[in-house]
Design a protein around this motif. Structure first.
Motif, PDB file in Angstrom:
ATOM      1  N   LEU A  22       2.138  10.342   3.126  1.00 46.51           N
ATOM      2  CA  LEU A  22       2.272  10.825   4.506  1.00 46.51           C
ATOM      3  C   LEU A  22       0.921  10.845   5.199  1.00 46.51           C
ATOM      4  O   LEU A  22       0.805  10.494   6.379  1.00 46.51           O
ATOM      5  CB  LEU A  22       2.892  12.224   4.505  1.00 46.51           C
ATOM      6  N   GLU A  23      -0.119  11.237   4.473  1.00 47.78           N
ATOM      7  CA  GLU A  23      -1.468  11.250   5.052  1.00 47.78           C
ATOM      8  C   GLU A  23      -1.955   9.836   5.355  1.00 47.78           C
ATOM      9  O   GLU A  23      -2.663   9.619   6.339  1.00 47.78           O
ATOM     10  CB  GLU A  23      -2.444  11.946   4.112  1.00 47.78           C
ATOM     11  N   LEU A  24      -1.580   8.870   4.519  1.00 44.28           N
ATOM     12  CA  LEU A  24      -1.960   7.487   4.780  1.00 44.28           C
ATOM     13  C   LEU A  24      -1.300   6.973   6.057  1.00 44.28           C
ATOM     14  O   LEU A  24      -1.924   6.257   6.857  1.00 44.28           O
ATOM     15  CB  LEU A  24      -1.572   6.603   3.587  1.00 44.28           C
ATOM     16  N   SER A  28      -3.216   5.726   9.465  1.00 43.95           N
ATOM     17  CA  SER A  28      -2.973   4.487  10.195  1.00 43.95           C
ATOM     18  C   SER A  28      -2.696   4.763  11.666  1.00 43.95           C
ATOM     19  O   SER A  28      -3.163   4.041  12.553  1.00 43.95           O
ATOM     20  CB  SER A  28      -1.795   3.739   9.563  1.00 43.95           C
ATOM     21  N   ARG A  29      -1.942   5.834  11.936  1.00 43.38           N
ATOM     22  CA  ARG A  29      -1.658   6.208  13.324  1.00 43.38           C
ATOM     23  C   ARG A  29      -2.944   6.604  14.046  1.00 43.38           C
ATOM     24  O   ARG A  29      -3.163   6.260  15.212  1.00 43.38           O
ATOM     25  CB  ARG A  29      -0.651   7.365  13.338  1.00 43.38           C
ATOM     26  N   VAL A  60       2.934   1.768   2.106  1.00 43.06           N
ATOM     27  CA  VAL A  60       3.501   2.684   3.101  1.00 43.06           C
ATOM     28  C   VAL A  60       2.957   2.421   4.507  1.00 43.06           C
ATOM     29  O   VAL A  60       3.317   3.129   5.450  1.00 43.06           O
ATOM     30  CB  VAL A  60       3.220   4.158   2.714  1.00 43.06           C
ATOM     31  N   LEU A  61       2.103   1.417   4.648  1.00 49.55           N
ATOM     32  CA  LEU A  61       1.490   1.146   5.947  1.00 49.55           C
ATOM     33  C   LEU A  61       2.177  -0.021   6.648  1.00 49.55           C
ATOM     34  O   LEU A  61       2.760  -0.901   6.004  1.00 49.55           O
ATOM     35  CB  LEU A  61      -0.002   0.846   5.777  1.00 49.55           C
ATOM     36  N   ASP A  62       2.081  -0.032   7.961  1.00 48.16           N
ATOM     37  CA  ASP A  62       2.630  -1.102   8.784  1.00 48.16           C
ATOM     38  C   ASP A  62       1.904  -2.401   8.416  1.00 48.16           C
ATOM     39  O   ASP A  62       0.688  -2.503   8.600  1.00 48.16           O
ATOM     40  CB  ASP A  62       2.399  -0.756  10.260  1.00 48.16           C
ATOM     41  N   PRO A  63       2.613  -3.411   7.894  1.00 50.68           N
ATOM     42  CA  PRO A  63       1.935  -4.646   7.495  1.00 50.68           C
ATOM     43  C   PRO A  63       1.281  -5.387   8.656  1.00 50.68           C
ATOM     44  O   PRO A  63       0.429  -6.251   8.440  1.00 50.68           O
ATOM     45  CB  PRO A  63       3.066  -5.479   6.865  1.00 50.68           C
TER      46      PRO A  63
END
Length: 268
Positions: A22-24, A28-29, A60-63
């Motif tokens: 969740l922190e990752l 990214s946000r 877990v991040l937007d590719p």
């Protein structure tokens, strides 16, 4: 890893990793909101666990905002370029994360030990790398450099596992087979690299990866803790209710012969 030291269980690992995921996402946000650029370099001996920790972060991040870079052997044209040139196109843009699975530090490691570069090229690299990284940091890039540490006995066990597992055998290259006999030489090259390129603006961080799960948690925690406050209010998304019955996807009969459905193997 000590004989009496137990490895972290998968259950404990997943429980500890979940809040970090969740922190990752928040990280990214935050990068996107403030147009920040994050570059993370992962280095270490063969089998140390670079790919595993990179997947733990990138999954877990937007590719579209997170790129994993793992460059292969340089081409003949690339060998004729300025050494850092092939890496520059992969540097992060505003709002993006780039994770380097090995990096320009190949020159201070495998190229030095295996004789793939000249002594002059090697020494020039040790002199130029801190200057190159200062340029990146001065331009606003958030740069993190991690060295994943693994003992020789643990490395040998992982090599044996790869050799025995057909699904992992692709990870063994001819260079790996030769390099495993150069454990001490790689250690000397690593120490020289750290001495020359560990700087206040682009420091190295060493992480124990004899237990890969524990190592992943340690590294990700360090990364998150050493970034600025990443809280950005999450955008609210309202999903209006659908009216009427939910439809089932269907196709005109004339199209079916051209694009047949794959039969369900569990149904037969």
């Amino acid at each position: 890893m000590g004989k009496n030291q137990e490895r972290l269980s998968r259950k404990a690992y997943e429980a500890a990793l979940e809040p970090m995921r969740l922190e990752l996402v928040q990280m990214s946000r935050w990068l996107a909101h403030h147009h920040k650029r994050l570059l993370v370099i992962f280095e270490g001996r063969d089998t140390a666990g670079k790919s595993g920790v990179i997947r733990a972060i990138s999954d877990v991040l937007d590719p579209r905002r997170c790129q994993v870079v793992a460059l292969g052997k340089p081409s003949e044209q690339e060998r004729g370029q300025w050494y850092f040139q092939r890496y520059v196109p992969h540097l992060p843009a505003a709002g993006n994360v780039v994770l380097f699975d090995r990096s320009w530090y190949n020159r201070a490691g495998v190229e030095k030990v295996m004789g793939f570069c000249t002594d002059a090229e090697y020494r020039r690299f040790l002199h130029d790398a801190p200057t190159f990284e200062r340029m990146l940091v001065n331009d606003g890039v958030l740069l993190f450099k991690y060295w994943l540490c693994v003992d020789q006995a643990e490395q040998e066990a992982r090599f044996a596992e790869r050799l025995a597992d057909p699904l992992k055998r692709w990870k063994l290259s001819p260079v790996d087979v030769v390099a495993r006999t150069q454990y001490a030489e790689y250690g000397r090259a690593r120490n020289a690299m750290l001495k020359a390129t560990h700087t206040a603006y682009a420091p190295w961080t060493l992480v124990d990866f004899n237990d890969q799960r524990a190592g992943r948690l340690t590294l990700i925690r360090h990364l998150l803790d050493h970034l600025p406050d990443q809280h950005v209010p999450e955008q609210t998304i309202d999903m209006p209710p659908l009216h009427g019955k939910l439809g089932r996807e269907s196709y005109p009969a004339a199209h079916r012969p051209l694009a047949p459905f794959v039969p369900d193997p569990a149904a037969g």
